[in-house]
Design a protein around this motif. Structure first.
Motif, PDB file in Angstrom:
ATOM      1  N   LYS A   1      64.772  -3.962 -94.560  1.00 47.18           N
ATOM      2  CA  LYS A   1      65.224  -2.785 -93.842  1.00 47.18           C
ATOM      3  C   LYS A   1      65.586  -3.255 -92.438  1.00 47.18           C
ATOM      4  CE  LYS A   1      63.792   1.847 -92.505  1.00 47.18           C
ATOM      5  NZ  LYS A   1      63.372   1.924 -91.106  1.00 47.18           N
ATOM      6  N   SER A   2      66.671  -2.722 -91.926  1.00 49.07           N
ATOM      7  CA  SER A   2      67.090  -3.155 -90.598  1.00 49.07           C
ATOM      8  C   SER A   2      65.995  -2.893 -89.571  1.00 49.07           C
ATOM      9  CB  SER A   2      68.353  -2.412 -90.172  1.00 49.07           C
ATOM     10  OG  SER A   2      68.572  -2.649 -88.793  1.00 49.07           O
ATOM     11  N   PHE A   3      65.885  -3.801 -88.611  1.00 47.65           N
ATOM     12  CA  PHE A   3      64.890  -3.645 -87.558  1.00 47.65           C
ATOM     13  C   PHE A   3      65.441  -2.863 -86.362  1.00 47.65           C
ATOM     14  CE2 PHE A   3      61.256  -6.700 -88.480  1.00 47.65           C
ATOM     15  CZ  PHE A   3      61.474  -6.637 -89.838  1.00 47.65           C
TER      16      PHE A   3
ATOM     17  N   LEU B   1      70.134  -8.773 -79.164  1.00 52.20           N
ATOM     18  CA  LEU B   1      69.440 -10.045 -78.980  1.00 52.20           C
ATOM     19  C   LEU B   1      68.179 -10.110 -79.852  1.00 52.20           C
ATOM     20  CD1 LEU B   1      70.103 -12.402 -77.062  1.00 52.20           C
ATOM     21  CD2 LEU B   1      68.398 -11.492 -75.488  1.00 52.20           C
ATOM     22  N   LEU B   2      67.409  -9.024 -79.839  1.00 55.79           N
ATOM     23  CA  LEU B   2      66.185  -8.978 -80.643  1.00 55.79           C
ATOM     24  C   LEU B   2      66.516  -9.050 -82.130  1.00 55.79           C
ATOM     25  CD1 LEU B   2      64.181  -6.234 -78.685  1.00 55.79           C
ATOM     26  CD2 LEU B   2      63.555  -8.644 -78.924  1.00 55.79           C
ATOM     27  N   LEU B   3      67.520  -8.265 -82.538  1.00 54.80           N
ATOM     28  CA  LEU B   3      67.873  -8.250 -83.957  1.00 54.80           C
ATOM     29  C   LEU B   3      68.363  -9.620 -84.414  1.00 54.80           C
ATOM     30  CD1 LEU B   3      69.550  -4.742 -84.263  1.00 54.80           C
ATOM     31  CD2 LEU B   3      67.293  -5.424 -85.041  1.00 54.80           C
ATOM     32  N   SER B   4      69.126 -10.294 -83.563  1.00 58.69           N
ATOM     33  CA  SER B   4      69.630 -11.601 -83.980  1.00 58.69           C
ATOM     34  C   SER B   4      68.483 -12.594 -84.120  1.00 58.69           C
ATOM     35  CB  SER B   4      70.687 -12.120 -83.006  1.00 58.69           C
ATOM     36  OG  SER B   4      70.076 -12.504 -81.795  1.00 58.69           O
TER      37      SER B   4
ATOM     38  N   GLY C   1      67.376 -12.441 -87.467  1.00 57.94           N
ATOM     39  CA  GLY C   1      68.368 -12.779 -88.471  1.00 57.94           C
ATOM     40  C   GLY C   1      69.414 -11.711 -88.733  1.00 57.94           C
ATOM     41  N   GLU C   2      69.412 -10.608 -87.972  1.00 53.46           N
ATOM     42  CA  GLU C   2      70.466  -9.602 -88.140  1.00 53.46           C
ATOM     43  C   GLU C   2      71.523  -9.871 -87.077  1.00 53.46           C
ATOM     44  OE1 GLU C   2      69.233  -5.417 -88.429  1.00 53.46           O
ATOM     45  OE2 GLU C   2      67.248  -6.132 -88.992  1.00 53.46           O
ATOM     46  N   ILE C   3      72.646 -10.436 -87.518  1.00 54.89           N
ATOM     47  CA  ILE C   3      73.597 -10.888 -86.502  1.00 54.89           C
ATOM     48  C   ILE C   3      74.801  -9.963 -86.348  1.00 54.89           C
ATOM     49  CG2 ILE C   3      73.069 -13.360 -86.386  1.00 54.89           C
ATOM     50  CD1 ILE C   3      75.081 -13.730 -88.650  1.00 54.89           C
ATOM     51  N   ASP C   4      74.858  -8.909 -87.183  1.00 55.51           N
ATOM     52  CA  ASP C   4      76.051  -8.073 -87.121  1.00 55.51           C
ATOM     53  C   ASP C   4      75.784  -6.691 -86.512  1.00 55.51           C
ATOM     54  OD1 ASP C   4      74.407  -7.414 -89.128  1.00 55.51           O
ATOM     55  OD2 ASP C   4      75.925  -7.390 -90.726  1.00 55.51           O
ATOM     56  N   ALA C   5      74.683  -6.566 -85.737  1.00 53.38           N
ATOM     57  CA  ALA C   5      74.337  -5.254 -85.188  1.00 53.38           C
ATOM     58  C   ALA C   5      75.293  -4.853 -84.058  1.00 53.38           C
ATOM     59  CB  ALA C   5      72.907  -5.278 -84.669  1.00 53.38           C
TER      60      ALA C   5
ATOM     61  N   THR D   1      55.890  -7.796 -94.630  1.00 55.00           N
ATOM     62  CA  THR D   1      55.690  -8.144 -93.224  1.00 55.00           C
ATOM     63  C   THR D   1      56.681  -7.391 -92.340  1.00 55.00           C
ATOM     64  OG1 THR D   1      55.742  -9.905 -91.555  1.00 55.00           O
ATOM     65  CG2 THR D   1      57.138 -10.206 -93.469  1.00 55.00           C
ATOM     66  N   ALA D   2      56.297  -7.271 -91.069  1.00 56.30           N
ATOM     67  CA  ALA D   2      57.168  -6.613 -90.104  1.00 56.30           C
ATOM     68  C   ALA D   2      57.839  -7.632 -89.201  1.00 56.30           C
ATOM     69  CB  ALA D   2      56.365  -5.630 -89.258  1.00 56.30           C
ATOM     70  N   THR D   3      57.420  -8.886 -89.316  1.00 56.45           N
ATOM     71  CA  THR D   3      58.021  -9.864 -88.427  1.00 56.45           C
ATOM     72  C   THR D   3      58.369 -11.113 -89.205  1.00 56.45           C
ATOM     73  OG1 THR D   3      55.873 -10.763 -87.916  1.00 56.45           O
ATOM     74  CG2 THR D   3      56.760  -9.178 -86.372  1.00 56.45           C
ATOM     75  N   ALA D   4      59.651 -11.333 -89.381  1.00 53.51           N
ATOM     76  CA  ALA D   4      60.028 -12.523 -90.122  1.00 53.51           C
ATOM     77  C   ALA D   4      61.361 -13.037 -89.635  1.00 53.51           C
ATOM     78  CB  ALA D   4      60.092 -12.223 -91.598  1.00 53.51           C
ATOM     79  N   THR D   5      61.322 -14.200 -89.037  1.00 57.90           N
ATOM     80  CA  THR D   5      62.556 -14.885 -88.677  1.00 57.90           C
ATOM     81  C   THR D   5      63.069 -15.542 -89.960  1.00 57.90           C
ATOM     82  OG1 THR D   5      61.185 -16.758 -88.087  1.00 57.90           O
ATOM     83  CG2 THR D   5      61.865 -15.318 -86.301  1.00 57.90           C
ATOM     84  N   PRO D   6      64.350 -15.928 -89.997  1.00 58.97           N
ATOM     85  CA  PRO D   6      64.910 -16.463 -91.242  1.00 58.97           C
ATOM     86  C   PRO D   6      64.085 -17.604 -91.850  1.00 58.97           C
ATOM     87  CG  PRO D   6      66.661 -16.053 -89.662  1.00 58.97           C
ATOM     88  CD  PRO D   6      65.379 -15.770 -88.950  1.00 58.97           C
ATOM     89  N   GLU D   7      63.558 -18.519 -91.023  1.00 56.88           N
ATOM     90  CA  GLU D   7      62.798 -19.626 -91.606  1.00 56.88           C
ATOM     91  C   GLU D   7      61.485 -19.141 -92.240  1.00 56.88           C
ATOM     92  OE1 GLU D   7      62.023 -20.489 -87.010  1.00 56.88           O
ATOM     93  OE2 GLU D   7      62.379 -22.271 -88.235  1.00 56.88           O
ATOM     94  N   VAL D   8      60.877 -18.119 -91.627  1.00 52.64           N
ATOM     95  CA  VAL D   8      59.633 -17.577 -92.185  1.00 52.64           C
ATOM     96  C   VAL D   8      59.907 -16.881 -93.521  1.00 52.64           C
ATOM     97  CG1 VAL D   8      57.766 -15.914 -91.816  1.00 52.64           C
ATOM     98  CG2 VAL D   8      58.514 -17.367 -89.940  1.00 52.64           C
ATOM     99  N   VAL D   9      61.050 -16.213 -93.615  1.00 56.47           N
ATOM    100  CA  VAL D   9      61.428 -15.538 -94.851  1.00 56.47           C
ATOM    101  C   VAL D   9      61.493 -16.532 -96.012  1.00 56.47           C
ATOM    102  CG1 VAL D   9      63.346 -14.363 -96.017  1.00 56.47           C
ATOM    103  CG2 VAL D   9      62.620 -13.624 -93.744  1.00 56.47           C
ATOM    104  N   ASP D  10      62.082 -17.683 -95.767  1.00 54.77           N
ATOM    105  CA  ASP D  10      62.141 -18.714 -96.804  1.00 54.77           C
ATOM    106  C   ASP D  10      60.752 -19.257 -97.120  1.00 54.77           C
ATOM    107  OD1 ASP D  10      64.794 -18.591 -97.180  1.00 54.77           O
ATOM    108  OD2 ASP D  10      65.294 -20.194 -95.755  1.00 54.77           O
TER     109      ASP D  10
END
Ligand code: ADP
Ligand code: MG
Length: 617
Positions: free
Chosen positions: A210-212, A584-587, A590-594, A185-194
């Motif tokens: 892969k980083s978004f 903001l988009l990356l976070s 779920g990518e919080i260290d961009a 998938t190309a779109t997955a927030t952390p809850e969707v990943v689980d």
């Protein structure tokens, strides 16, 4: 054959893109894998390459028929055997496809998730030599995702069916008999990943991400209450291909006309156009390239230039599966429903890694009012939903206690006119009824062309037909038994073509319209009845007609709240003037260290302020 050899031999590429190799190895080790990659990252190869390296059949579950056909066509161009099964195919055609997969050297079977619900299909599945299950657009399995498809939940069940008959060679190569699943998938927030991993019954958690981050894409929000003029302003500053997304069909037409008036090459696109019109517009837009047209500003074109169309003004029906690298700008006239949708649509700019812009036009007071109205439109009162259910059944002539399993074409406009229903809310109600399992409502499904031959075999010579017309008729007769008595769905691109002696699948594209023209000429002479390819809304009754409709909290209240939350996140993105938009988009994903991007409007205004301060010092 190693993965790299398969990449070169079958696909002609020398190198993997980032993360492809890791994903492929994970699959080849027989591990269940969830791959997260932005759109255009090259997800398809992640199941295509290991399948070719392993032998056996890859079962691909994918929600969009258009994408399915596209991929099958692409594989065939590479001389890889692939089949697809979807709504609208006859029983006979499905059987042929399945036979090919069972006995023939086929490598890919694409199916829509709805197929998995059929008992017959499952029985056949158990006999196929499946070596890998690929689940494309895997976020559809999650209620937390933005495009939930109830049939995706069946995938876990069919895993067991498939496991019963693993392909011996493939199993040997993987050194175990477990048939792995690859979810993409190309779109997955952390809850969707689980959620995806849980619902697909992964044997252990395994996510490759892969980083978004899109380094070359500048995100911009422009506050304005004169959106059309702002679009003109932006498009006159940045040259090159552009997409302008709008929310409704009429707006698409209006803005395209306005842009034409202002001297831009623009056209509109939405799902209400015929497929022929749509593909013509899409092709003209894809053809446009800045280098060819040199300087688009010096020329004032209306509509299409000799180099194609520069700007397409479209609803979100546009863009799926389109792979144009040199899009310089994606402008959103309205707020999308979700950040996921925004990221995906905006991400169509700058695939070539050159500087590109994603601009959201935002009118704070107006757009917030509209957002609230959208919630009301999408979640009409429950009594209204029940009313739509009964009126639709009446309209289709389905009596109480009957209709189970039947599929109807549903002309929404007629339904709404005759039954006095508002169109927007009616569509929303049908989607809610789909989620609750009463019906399956599918908008803009592709309907295969149909043909019936009105003359007998012997009469063919009496009509003075051209050689081509005669050959086509004979090919149809040989391919479709029963074509003399009933309208038959025909596949113009495939079997008929082969009978016509055309081996190269690459020529299918041109042949298509030639055959269409031939069929039209035959129909005009009353030799055949011909119903061309079209799109329509379809409605399947998944249960017999019920007397009472019950929408559980999980379907109605929870989804409504989710919809509100997602829309709120989108509004927050638009309102934000403090944080880097890329961050903001990356976070959100779920990518919080961009790092900060330095090129979005927020970063720019911060750096402008900083440099102004240092200049004053
Ligand atoms: P996604 O499903 O992630 O959106 P696709 O699988 O449709 O992306 O791939 C996008 C494009 O990238 C396709 O045209 C594909 O052929 C190309 N592509 C994928 N992997 C490679 C590679 N390793 N080398 C060159 N091109 C690739
Ligand atoms: Mg894809």
């Amino acid at each position: 054959m190693t993965a790299r050899e398969a990449l070169k031999t079958y696909f002609g590429y020398d190198d993997f893109r980032p993360l492809q190799e890791e994903i492929i190895h994970s699959v080849l080790e027989g591990r269940d894998t969830l791959a997260l990659m932005p759109t255009g990252g090259g997800k398809s190869l992640c199941f295509q390459v290991p399948t070719m390296a392993m032998d056996g059949l890859c079962l691909v579950i994918t929600p969009l028929i258009a994408l399915m056909k596209d991929q099958v066509e692409n594989l065939r161009k590479r001389e890889i055997r692939a089949a697809a099964i979807y709504t609208g195919m006859t029983y006979e055609e499905q059987k042929v496809a399945l036979d090919n997969c069972q006995w023939g050297p086929y490598h890919f079977l694409y199916v829509s998730p709805e197929r998995l619900e059929s008992e017959e299909f499952r029985e056949r599945l158990a006999r196929l030599p499946i070596s890998l299950i690929a689940v494309d657009e895997a976020h559809c399995i999650s209620q937390w995702g933005y495009d939930f498809r109830p049939s995706y939940l069946k995938i876990a069940e069919i895993r067991e069916v498939v496991q019963a008959n693993p392909h011996p060679l493939a199993a040997e190569k993987r050194a175990n008999t477990h048939v792995p699943i690859l979810a993409l998938t190309a779109t997955a927030t952390p809850e969707v990943v689980d959620d995806i991993q849980e619902r697909l019954a992964f044997s252990e958690k395994n996510v490759l991400r892969k980083s978004f981050l899109r380094q070359n894409l500048s995100y911009v929000v422009r506050q304005t209450n004169k959106k059309a003029d702002e679009i003109v302003h932006i498009l006159s500053k940045v040259p090159g291909s552009a997409i302008v997304y709008v929310r409704n069909r009429q707006r698409a037409q209006e803005i395209a006309a306005y842009l034409n008036e202002k001297g831009f090459s623009a056209d509109f696109y939405h799902a209400g156009l015929t497929s022929k019109e749509r593909s013509a517009k899409q092709e003209a837009w894809k053809r446009y390239s800045l280098t060819m047209s040199n300087n688009p500003h010096s020329e004032r074109w209306v509509g299409e230039t000799p180099y194609g169309i520069r700007i397409i003004v479209a609803t979100n029906a546009f863009g799926m599966g389109i792979d144009k690298p040199d899009v310089r700008m994606v402008i959103h006239h309205d707020l999308p429903d979700t950040v996921e949708a925004y990221f995906q649509e905006a991400g169509r700019a700058g695939r070539d890694e050159q500087r590109a812009y994603a601009v959201l036009l935002y009118d704070p007071s107006q757009d917030k009012v509209k957002a609230r109205k959208r919630v009301a439109d999408n979640y009409p009162p429950k009594e209204f939903v029940a009313d739509v259910y009964h009126k639709t059944c009446d309209f289709l002539g389905v009596g109480a206690g009957s209709g189970e399993g039947h599929t109807f074409m549903l002309p929404i406009n007629d339904l709404c006119r005759i039954m006095h229903l508002p169109i927007l809310q009616t569509c929303a109600a049908l989607h809610l009824l789909t989620q609750a399992g009463y019906v399956s409502f599918q908008e803009e499904q592709e309907i295969q062309p149909r043909v019936k031959i009105l003359i007998s075999r012997r009469e063919i010579s009496d009509y003075g037909l051209s050689e081509q017309q005669r050959q086509l008729l004979e090919a149809l007769m040989r391919t479709y038994t029963g074509i003399f008595t009933d309208l038959q769905y025909v596949h113009l691109g495939d079997k008929v073509m082969r009978r016509l002696g055309d081996e190269g699948a690459s020529r299918v594209g041109n042949k298509h319209s030639e055959i269409h023209d031939l069929l039209v000429s035959l129909a005009q002479r009353h030799i055949i009845t011909y119903i061309p390819y079209d799109t329509a809304n379809t409605l399947t009754l998944t249960q017999e007609r019920q007397t009472d409709i019950y929408l559980p909290t999980t379907i109605y209240e929870n989804h409504r709240q989710q919809y509100i939350d997602k829309l709120k996140a989108m509004v927050e993105y638009a309102d934000n003037q403090l944080y880097c938009r890329s961050q903001l988009l990356l976070s959100y994903f779920g990518e919080i260290d961009a790092d900060t991007c330095g090129t979005c409007d927020v970063c720019r205004s911060l750096s402008a302020r900083t440099s102004a301060t240092s200049a004053r010092r």
